[in-house]
Design an enzyme around this catalytic site. Structure first.
Site, mmCIF file in Angstrom:
data_model
loop_
_atom_site.group_PDB
_atom_site.id
_atom_site.type_symbol
_atom_site.label_atom_id
_atom_site.label_comp_id
_atom_site.label_asym_id
_atom_site.label_seq_id
_atom_site.Cartn_x
_atom_site.Cartn_y
_atom_site.Cartn_z
ATOM 1 N N CYS A 86 0.837 -1.194 0.000
ATOM 2 C CA CYS A 86 0.000 0.000 0.000
ATOM 3 C C CYS A 86 0.880 1.256 0.000
ATOM 4 C CB CYS A 86 -0.966 -0.047 1.189
ATOM 5 S SG CYS A 86 -2.410 1.034 1.004
ATOM 6 N N HIS A 194 -3.277 -5.934 1.207
ATOM 7 C CA HIS A 194 -2.570 -6.180 2.464
ATOM 8 C C HIS A 194 -2.544 -7.667 2.833
ATOM 9 C CE1 HIS A 194 -2.198 -1.972 4.013
ATOM 10 N NE2 HIS A 194 -3.221 -1.764 3.207
ATOM 11 N N GLU A 196 -0.620 -9.114 4.888
ATOM 12 C CA GLU A 196 -0.332 -9.278 6.316
ATOM 13 C C GLU A 196 -1.608 -9.300 7.147
ATOM 14 O OE1 GLU A 196 -0.517 -4.789 5.840
ATOM 15 O OE2 GLU A 196 0.008 -6.535 4.622
#
Length: 220
Positions: A86, A194, A196
């Protein structure tokens, strides 16, 4: 695997990244402040999401000029894997480590939801644990994720297998539905979604986990 997370003023996904790296690698990453000029030797460097410097000037433009990025660039040139998510992807384009730019979303609105993507190339150190053309579900949360590059650059990215992920729907107007790209050498990945945030079922899914295990397995 020893890792580091670069932290800028305005980063807000640095802890998400740190938690993911700790759970998957078994080692807590170094949290490196943007004003530092050096840090211990690591196997993997992550540039997290957020709104560094409040997204003033351009998203990632001020962070790209921070003290620590000189060292990140040097290590990237030495072949250390660099992963930008991002805002981290925006920083990578602003430094020139990755081509193109991230512009305002085509609908001029912030988008925050889980999106389906396709693994466009599973022959990279970041995607090797995925199947070819595997469909995965990963969250996005951005206002400036519209990937742009000139036609020659886009053709080169396609031809060299540097497009790592594509959206399965129009999320932000990104050219050729590009969600993530690598550099030619293959040791740098930038992506807007994302992974994660999708490392275990308690978070809603684990499709992001394979990105980190891919790097671990390549480095082992």
């Amino acid at each position: 695997m020893k890792s580091a997370v670069i932290v800028f003023p305005g980063s807000n996904c640095d802890r998400d990244m740190a938690v993911a790296l700790t759970k998957i690698t078994g080692n807590k990453p170094l949290m490196v402040w943007h004003q530092e000029t050096d840090f211990d030797t690591v196997d993997f460097i992550a540039l997290p999401g957020g709104f560094s410097y409040g997204d003033y000037l351009r998203c990632g433009a001020m962070s790209a000029k921070s003290n620590i990025m000189k060292e990140v660039i040097r290590r990237a040139e030495d072949g250390v894997p660099i992963f930008g998510v991002c805002n981290g992807f925006q920083v990578l384009t602003e430094t020139g480590l990755l081509p193109g730019a991230l512009m305002r979303n085509a609908n001029l609105s912030f988008v925050c939801k889980d999106v389906k993507m396709t693994v466009a190339n599973n022959d990279t150190m970041f995607t090797a644990d995925y199947a070819e053309d595997e469909e995965i579900l990963i969250p996005v949360a951005h206002h400036d994720g519209n990937y742009f590059a000139d036609e020659n650059t886009l053709d080169t990215l396609e031809g060299e297998g540097q497009v790592a992920f594509r959206y399965n729907e129009d999320i932000n107007g990104a050219q050729r539905a590009i969600a993530g790209i690598t550099n030619k050498r293959g040791n740098i990945l930038g992506m807007m979604p994302h992974p994660e945030r999708m490392i275990e079922p308690a978070l809603g899914g684990s499709d992001g986990r394979k990105l980190f295990t891919s790097v671990m397995n390549r480095l082992s």
